[in-house]
Design a protein around this motif. Structure first.
Motif, PDB file in Angstrom:
ATOM      1  N   ASP A  87     -13.487 -24.715   2.165  1.00 17.03           N
ATOM      2  CA  ASP A  87     -13.820 -25.818   3.070  1.00 17.03           C
ATOM      3  C   ASP A  87     -12.789 -26.943   2.934  1.00 17.03           C
ATOM      4  O   ASP A  87     -12.375 -27.536   3.931  1.00 17.03           O
ATOM      5  CB  ASP A  87     -15.224 -26.356   2.756  1.00 17.03           C
ATOM      6  CG  ASP A  87     -16.311 -25.333   3.075  1.00 17.03           C
ATOM      7  OD1 ASP A  87     -16.177 -24.629   4.095  1.00 17.03           O
ATOM      8  OD2 ASP A  87     -17.287 -25.238   2.307  1.00 17.03           O
TER       9      ASP A  87
ATOM     10  N   ILE B  35     -10.540 -28.220   6.120  1.00 15.86           N
ATOM     11  CA  ILE B  35     -10.588 -29.604   6.623  1.00 15.86           C
ATOM     12  C   ILE B  35      -9.209 -30.259   6.502  1.00 15.86           C
ATOM     13  O   ILE B  35      -8.760 -30.972   7.398  1.00 15.86           O
ATOM     14  CB  ILE B  35     -11.675 -30.409   5.873  1.00 15.86           C
ATOM     15  CG1 ILE B  35     -13.045 -29.816   6.217  1.00 15.86           C
ATOM     16  CG2 ILE B  35     -11.625 -31.880   6.258  1.00 15.86           C
ATOM     17  CD1 ILE B  35     -14.178 -30.337   5.383  1.00 15.86           C
TER      18      ILE B  35
ATOM     19  N   THR C 233     -16.472 -36.062   4.924  1.00 16.10           N
ATOM     20  CA  THR C 233     -17.088 -35.065   5.804  1.00 16.10           C
ATOM     21  C   THR C 233     -18.379 -34.527   5.188  1.00 16.10           C
ATOM     22  O   THR C 233     -19.360 -34.292   5.878  1.00 16.10           O
ATOM     23  CB  THR C 233     -16.109 -33.894   6.037  1.00 16.10           C
ATOM     24  OG1 THR C 233     -14.926 -34.409   6.646  1.00 16.10           O
ATOM     25  CG2 THR C 233     -16.705 -32.835   6.949  1.00 16.10           C
ATOM     26  N   PHE C 234     -18.353 -34.364   3.873  1.00 15.05           N
ATOM     27  CA  PHE C 234     -19.529 -33.796   3.217  1.00 15.05           C
ATOM     28  C   PHE C 234     -20.479 -34.855   2.669  1.00 15.05           C
ATOM     29  O   PHE C 234     -21.623 -34.573   2.372  1.00 15.05           O
ATOM     30  CB  PHE C 234     -19.090 -32.874   2.066  1.00 15.05           C
ATOM     31  CG  PHE C 234     -18.703 -31.506   2.532  1.00 15.05           C
ATOM     32  CD1 PHE C 234     -19.608 -30.451   2.456  1.00 15.05           C
ATOM     33  CD2 PHE C 234     -17.451 -31.262   3.060  1.00 15.05           C
ATOM     34  CE1 PHE C 234     -19.252 -29.192   2.900  1.00 15.05           C
ATOM     35  CE2 PHE C 234     -17.092 -30.000   3.510  1.00 15.05           C
ATOM     36  CZ  PHE C 234     -17.995 -28.961   3.439  1.00 15.05           C
TER      37      PHE C 234
END
Lengths: 144, 441
Positions: free
Chosen positions: B378, B382, B438-439
């Motif tokens: 991930d 990203i 983002t997380f």
């Protein structure tokens, strides 16, 4: 696939999965792994009268694999075994780059947003882990 | 220091410091190179094509300057003919071109003669050649092959295979968790049974430089051989095989600004002479009868079939660019400055875990890390959205990641080359903030 990471609903499936838990009395259980990523997943189903009454998963992996599993569990809950197989086959076809009809994409519902993954060969395995596991489980069941 | 009680050797009267575990001690000079300006990027067509990217994956493969691409084209345009066999001037020219690159590589790595330089497809093939052709000539059941746990699969699986076939035992050196081999560990594992010690000069995951020279001295005391995987070292530091005490040295052109598909195996002539060929067929024989064949001398003996002559020619251009246009001194100074800045910035991010040493100067162009709670794939995906190219995965070093206990057996890796600059690192750090937000909102 960038929009997946910016999609709040998609990221919610990763951070707060509704279907990630160990089931009390599953009728079906199947493991799936991606050796190259280290993703591990156990899929559990409770099937009654040929209908998937409950679906859940446990394991670990990247956001794509986790969210994809949660979306799948949501989609197949309440469906017949045959319909779940059909959906899994549709999804796997989509993720491998086949063009699906509007109707089929609608049937895949939220899972259809993973379509762009087909352009990222390195992430295809992540997206399809849960679906491959489901497909293997149900195909195995039919063979019995 | 070498423990003279255990190691009887002729040089023991004045043992050199082994410096196996001393590199965590301070006394570091801080780099002063200006990494804001970049005199090199303009020489790389890919960066003109993709000005938006920050390429931080040179440990996987480097980018190529225009002169290397030109050389590949020049070969086909100006001297294309099958080398070795043709009796016309074009073929002679192609043959000469390859011979020149062979000599150039011999000079670069301190080989005593050009014929000790064997062209292969890559480091993996070079190491396979040693494991499949050389190792069986020296290994007996019960003998030991010693490698480190940080080896790339290229310098690991061939040894697994040959140990299985010969009944030899594969023994691992385990460094400290930050990648330093200790004297105790080395002395406990390398001994009279050690026939081969195969080690990466620089780890492709931890970035640490191994004390190859001292390992060589030790294994030679016991009559064993030293095989060096130079894939991650030669592009970044001068190599002298004689000084290292290597018996074999392998590297790939594509990590050193050259084309993909060209590898080099250097070996001592007497060892190469005694080895059977791994591949047989065209261009590697002196004479053939119905039932038998006489091999050509080294190195042709190991170069069956038509070689990638254009690739070899372009490798010559790449090494010339690396050593003469840029120069190792500049490469080292600039890459150290880049890593120093990168590590300094990374250490300030509390959501980033560095894998390996926390000291910047233990990282030779390579820094591996993980972002807390976020899968490396991930992270890389990203970062890609922001034009930052990093590697994520097991880096062909699964046993190392297993031993380190790295979650998911995967981590992220940023690796620099002299053509990177401060802007690349800044983009990378901004990308990490983006990953985190983002997380985590």
């Amino acid at each position: 696939m960038g929009n997946l990471y910016t999609s709040t609903t998609f990221m919610e499936h990763n951070s707060h999965p509704d279907y990630k838990y160990e089931m009390d009395a599953p009728t079906h259980e199947h493991d799936g792994i991606n050796p190259s990523c280290g993703d591990e997943l156990t899929l559990q189903l409770r099937v009654e009268n040929n209908v998937i009454e409950e679906a859940s998963f446990t394991g670990h992996g990247c956001a794509i694999s986790q969210a994809s599993a949660d979306i799948m569990a949501d989609l197949i809950t309440g469906e017949t075994v045959e319909e779940a197989r059909r959906l899994a086959e549709l999804f796997l076809a989509m993720i491998r780059g086949e063009q699906l009809s509007e109707e089929d994409l609608e049937d895949l519902d939220e899972a259809a947003q993973l379509q762009d993954i087909s352009h990222m060969p390195a992430r295809v395995k992540c997206a399809e882990l849960a679906w491959r596991t489901l497909d293997g489980m149900l195909t195995g069941q039919n063979n019995q | 220091m070498i423990d003279t009680e255990h190691v009887k050797c002729d040089t023991c009267t004045a043992p050199e410091p082994m410096e196996l575990d001393a590199s965590d001690e301070a006394s570091r000079g801080w780099p002063t190179v200006d990494i804001e300006t970049n005199p090199y990027k303009g020489q790389f067509p890919l960066f003109q094509q993709h000005p938006e990217i920050a390429f931080l994956d040179s440990a996987a493969t480097a980018q190529r300057p225009a002169c290397v691409l030109d050389a590949e084209r020049d070969f086909y345009q100006c001297m294309n003919a099958n080398p070795l066999r043709g009796l016309y001037s074009l073929s002679v020219e192609a043959t000469d071109a390859i011979a020149k690159v062979r000599q150039q590589i011999a000079d670069l790595i301190g080989a005593s003669q050009a014929n000790e330089v064997v062209f292969t497809r890559n480091t993996s093939e070079s190491l396979n050649l040693v494991a499949k052709s050389f190792a069986p000539t020296v290994l007996e059941p019960g003998d030991e092959v010693v490698i480190t746990i940080m080896e790339h699969h290229s310098n690991l699986i061939p040894w697994q295979q040959v140990c299985r076939e010969t009944g030899a035992k594969l023994v691992y050196l385990y460094p400290t968790k930050t990648g330093q081999l200790t004297t105790e560990e080395v002395l406990a594992k390398v001994g009279p049974k050690t026939k081969i010690l195969a080690v990466g000069q620089v780890s492709n995951v931890l970035g640490v430089e191994n004390p190859v020279k001292n390992l060589g001295k030790l294994v030679h005391k016991y009559g064993g051989y030293l095989v060096v995987d130079g894939a991650q070292s030669l592009p970044h530091m001068p190599v002298d095989v004689a000084d290292l005490g290597a018996d074999f040295f392998a590297f790939s052109a594509h990590k050193a600004m050259g084309p993909m598909g060209i590898g080099v195996l250097w070996g001592k002539m007497d060892l190469l002479n005694a080895m059977p060929p791994m591949l047989t067929g065209g261009e590697m024989i002196d004479s053939v009868t119905e039932q038998d064949a006489v091999w050509a001398p080294v190195p042709e003996k190991f170069e069956a079939g038509t070689q990638d002559a254009a690739g070899i020619f372009a490798t010559g251009a790449a090494l010339d660019y690396l050593v003469n246009t840029v120069g190792y001194e500049n490469i080292q100074a600039r890459e150290q400055a880049l890593v120093h800045y990168l590590m300094g910035e990374l250490m300030q991010l509390d959501f980033v875990q560095i894998i390996g040493s926390i000291y910047w100067d233990n990282h030779h162009g390579v820094v591996s890390f993980n972002v807390k709670g976020i899968h490396p794939h991930d992270v890389a995906s990203i970062m890609d959205m922001d034009g930052v190219c990093i590697r994520a995965g097991h880096h062909c070093a699964q046993p190392l990641l297993t031993w380190l206990g790295v979650e998911n057996l995967a981590c992220c890796r940023a690796s620099v080359a002299f053509y990177n600059d401060k802007a690349d690192i800044d983009k990378f750090i901004a990308g990490l903030h983006h990953v985190w937000s983002t997380f985590n909102g």
